[in-house]
Scaffold this active site. Structure first.
Site, PDB file in Angstrom:
ATOM      1  CE1 TYR A 178      -3.747   2.484   0.781  1.00 10.40           C
ATOM      2  CE2 TYR A 178      -2.169   3.392   2.343  1.00 10.40           C
ATOM      3  CZ  TYR A 178      -3.342   3.504   1.628  1.00 10.40           C
ATOM      4  OH  TYR A 178      -4.113   4.634   1.750  1.00 10.40           O
TER       5      TYR A 178
ATOM      6  CB  ILE B 253      -9.527  10.875   6.774  1.00 10.31           C
ATOM      7  CG1 ILE B 253      -8.347  11.534   6.030  1.00 10.31           C
ATOM      8  CG2 ILE B 253     -10.814  11.680   6.595  1.00 10.31           C
ATOM      9  CD1 ILE B 253      -7.978  12.923   6.451  1.00 10.31           C
TER      10      ILE B 253
HETATM   11  N1  LIG Z   1      -9.278   6.993   5.148  1.00  9.16           N
HETATM   12  C1  LIG Z   1      -8.073   7.487   5.348  1.00  9.16           C
HETATM   13  O1  LIG Z   1      -7.707   7.840   6.484  1.00  9.16           O
HETATM   14  C2  LIG Z   1      -7.114   7.652   4.218  1.00  9.16           C
HETATM   15  C3  LIG Z   1      -5.835   8.137   4.509  1.00  9.16           C
HETATM   16  C4  LIG Z   1      -4.943   8.308   3.468  1.00  9.16           C
HETATM   17  C5  LIG Z   1      -5.307   8.035   2.173  1.00  9.16           C
HETATM   18  N2  LIG Z   1      -6.554   7.562   1.931  1.00  9.16           N
HETATM   19  C6  LIG Z   1      -6.878   7.299   0.541  1.00  9.16           C
HETATM   20  O2  LIG Z   1      -8.138   7.868   0.216  1.00  9.16           O
HETATM   21  C7  LIG Z   1      -8.789   7.064  -0.754  1.00  9.16           C
HETATM   22  C8  LIG Z   1     -10.145   6.627  -0.236  1.00  9.16           C
HETATM   23  O3  LIG Z   1      -9.944   5.944   0.983  1.00  9.16           O
HETATM   24  P1  LIG Z   1     -11.164   5.525   1.916  1.00  9.16           P
HETATM   25  O4  LIG Z   1     -10.674   5.616   3.302  1.00  9.16           O
HETATM   26  O5  LIG Z   1     -12.373   6.261   1.533  1.00  9.16           O
HETATM   27  O6  LIG Z   1     -11.260   3.986   1.506  1.00  9.16           O
HETATM   28  P2  LIG Z   1     -12.517   2.999   1.489  1.00  9.16           P
HETATM   29  O7  LIG Z   1     -11.927   1.649   1.517  1.00  9.16           O
HETATM   30  O8  LIG Z   1     -13.501   3.391   2.532  1.00  9.16           O
HETATM   31  O9  LIG Z   1     -13.185   3.279   0.069  1.00  9.16           O
HETATM   32  C9  LIG Z   1     -12.524   2.923  -1.092  1.00  9.16           C
HETATM   33  C10 LIG Z   1     -13.544   2.791  -2.206  1.00  9.16           C
HETATM   34  O10 LIG Z   1     -12.813   2.351  -3.350  1.00  9.16           O
HETATM   35  C11 LIG Z   1     -13.503   1.249  -3.912  1.00  9.16           C
HETATM   36  N3  LIG Z   1     -12.542   0.370  -4.590  1.00  9.16           N
HETATM   37  C12 LIG Z   1     -11.652  -0.479  -4.063  1.00  9.16           C
HETATM   38  N4  LIG Z   1     -11.000  -1.144  -5.027  1.00  9.16           N
HETATM   39  C13 LIG Z   1     -11.493  -0.685  -6.199  1.00  9.16           C
HETATM   40  C14 LIG Z   1     -11.234  -0.961  -7.552  1.00  9.16           C
HETATM   41  N5  LIG Z   1     -10.344  -1.897  -7.917  1.00  9.16           N
HETATM   42  N6  LIG Z   1     -11.896  -0.270  -8.492  1.00  9.16           N
HETATM   43  C15 LIG Z   1     -12.799   0.669  -8.146  1.00  9.16           C
HETATM   44  N7  LIG Z   1     -13.130   0.935  -6.896  1.00  9.16           N
HETATM   45  C16 LIG Z   1     -12.473   0.284  -5.923  1.00  9.16           C
HETATM   46  C17 LIG Z   1     -14.209   0.549  -2.768  1.00  9.16           C
HETATM   47  O11 LIG Z   1     -15.298  -0.229  -3.241  1.00  9.16           O
HETATM   48  C18 LIG Z   1     -14.630   1.744  -1.915  1.00  9.16           C
HETATM   49  O12 LIG Z   1     -15.879   2.247  -2.297  1.00  9.16           O
HETATM   50  C19 LIG Z   1      -7.842   5.897  -1.039  1.00  9.16           C
HETATM   51  O13 LIG Z   1      -7.041   6.212  -2.146  1.00  9.16           O
HETATM   52  C20 LIG Z   1      -6.995   5.829   0.214  1.00  9.16           C
HETATM   53  O14 LIG Z   1      -5.747   5.242  -0.029  1.00  9.16           O
HETATM   54  C21 LIG Z   1      -7.471   7.363   2.908  1.00  9.16           C
HETATM   55  C1  LIG Z   2      -4.937   3.432  10.418  1.00  8.88           C
HETATM   56  C2  LIG Z   2      -4.265   4.771  10.222  1.00  8.88           C
HETATM   57  C3  LIG Z   2      -2.990   4.797  10.948  1.00  8.88           C
HETATM   58  C4  LIG Z   2      -4.146   5.072   8.779  1.00  8.88           C
HETATM   59  C5  LIG Z   2      -5.223   4.839   8.032  1.00  8.88           C
HETATM   60  C6  LIG Z   2      -5.210   5.033   6.673  1.00  8.88           C
HETATM   61  C7  LIG Z   2      -4.118   5.411   6.027  1.00  8.88           C
HETATM   62  C8  LIG Z   2      -4.145   5.488   4.585  1.00  8.88           C
HETATM   63  O1  LIG Z   2      -3.160   5.902   3.996  1.00  8.88           O
HETATM   64  O2  LIG Z   2      -5.150   5.105   3.992  1.00  8.88           O
HETATM   65  C9  LIG Z   2      -2.842   5.643   6.691  1.00  8.88           C
HETATM   66  O3  LIG Z   2      -2.217   6.810   6.232  1.00  8.88           O
HETATM   67  C10 LIG Z   2      -2.937   5.645   8.195  1.00  8.88           C
HETATM   68  O4  LIG Z   2      -2.884   6.959   8.616  1.00  8.88           O
END
Ligand SMILES: NC(=O)c1ccc[n+]([C@@H]2O[C@H](COP(=O)([O-])OP(=O)(O)OC[C@H]3O[C@@H](n4cnc5c(N)ncnc54)[C@H](O)[C@@H]3O)[C@@H](O)[C@H]2O)c1
Ligand SMILES: CC(C)C1=CC=C(C(=O)O)[C@@H](O)[C@H]1O
Length: 246
Positions: free
Chosen positions: A152, A185
């Site tokens: 990841y 987040i």
């Molecule tokens: N939540 C966080 O704290 C956080 C932190 C850093 C980065 N991110 C990034 O933000 C973005 C969204 O994260 P999130 O927390 O909402 O994740 P999530 O897992 O809640 O949602 C991800 C969405 O992407 C879809 N998905 C997964 N694989 C897929 C594919 N192959 N094709 C199309 N859709 C697909 C899932 O069905 C889901 O609806 C991601 O890129 C994640 O890496 C999130």
């Molecule tokens: C679980 C927490 C420490 C965390 C969740 C999601 C991330 C992401 O990139 O999707 C990480 O950056 C991390 O902060």
């Protein structure tokens, strides 16, 4: 002129919040996800009339899905101005035990999916002479993430680099390419990854002592999507509560 946006992984979490903020800002939005039903449910919640949304199946591991989603948006609305490459997945395995197949699975969704999104949407936007691409990176791509999320974190680091490469390629065609790198987040993904007994410790480790807000990520997308945002490209915007500073 109505601005048209497409968001990948829009069924839940940050993608759904981004789609919501784009709608509030007046955009017409294609919500795409690997699950068409989940995308449809999110679109219905955000836009009950269905007039300003389109729900589409788009698995970012399949290039043909990008092409058919773009074709569907053009058939319905005739243009695409903004693309948000948000979809991603993670798996939790100690780095020394990740098989090449598992590594490929994460990379083909996160890194290759973003690469293909930039290619397909970028080519259309370059021909049109205008576009805004926003890629979802992560704090994990900057600080290496956790010991069990090597694939990841590596894929997210690559998204920062791809953002610069596509920004240079498309700058002369009126297309900007930026990334957002969130830290933790408040979201279903963080709730699933962090057991309740560890949440307090996570929050205590964040300099601002709070989780981030998905709505703010949506607000930042809206800002980067504006025509007036022509002078930021190739940049990664950190939203991490002070966990990583350049
Ligand atoms: N939540 C966080 O704290 C956080 C932190 C850093 C980065 N991110 C990034 O933000 C973005 C969204 O994260 P999130 O927390 O909402 O994740 P999530 O897992 O809640 O949602 C991800 C969405 O992407 C879809 N998905 C997964 N694989 C897929 C594919 N192959 N094709 C199309 N859709 C697909 C899932 O069905 C889901 O609806 C991601 O890129 C994640 O890496 C999130
Ligand atoms: C679980 C927490 C420490 C965390 C969740 C999601 C991330 C992401 O990139 O999707 C990480 O950056 C991390 O902060």
């Amino acid at each position: 002129m109505t601005q048209i946006a497409l968001v990948t992984g829009a069924a839940q979490g940050l993608g759904r919040a981004i789609a919501g903020r784009l709608l509030e800002a007046g955009y017409t939005v294609a919500l795409t996800d690997r699950s068409a039903e989940a995308a449809e449910a999110a679109a219905r919640e955000l836009d009950p009339s269905g007039e300003r949304t389109l729900a589409l199946e788009l698995d970012v591991a399949r290039k043909a899905d990008f092409e058919s989603a773009l074709a569907a948006v053009l058939a319905r609305w005739g243009a695409l101005h903004v693309a948000v490459n948000n979809a991603a997945m993670t798996l939790t395995t100690p780095v020394m035990q990740i098989s090449p197949e598992e590594f490929d699975r994460v990379v083909s969704t996160n890194q290759r999916g973003t690469f293909v999104g930039c290619q397909v949407f970028g080519a259309h936007m370059a021909t049109a002479g205008y576009g805004r691409i926003i890629n979802m990176a992560s704090l994990a791509g900057q600080n290496g993430g956790t010991a069990t999320g090597a694939h990841y974190a590596a894929s997210k680091g690559a998204i920062v680099t791809l953002t610069k490469i596509f920004a240079k390629e498309l700058a002369g065609a009126g297309v900007t390419v930026n990334a957002i790198a969130p830290g933790p987040i408040e979201s279903p993904a963080v709730r699933a990854a962090v057991p309740p007994e560890r949440l307090e410790g996570l929050i205590a480790s964040i300099p601002v002592k709070r989780l981030g807000d998905a709505g703010f990520i949506g607000d930042l997308v809206v800002q980067l999507a504006r025509p007036e945002a022509y002078f930021t490209t190739g940049a990664t915007w950190d939203v991490n509560g002070g966990l990583f500073m350049r």
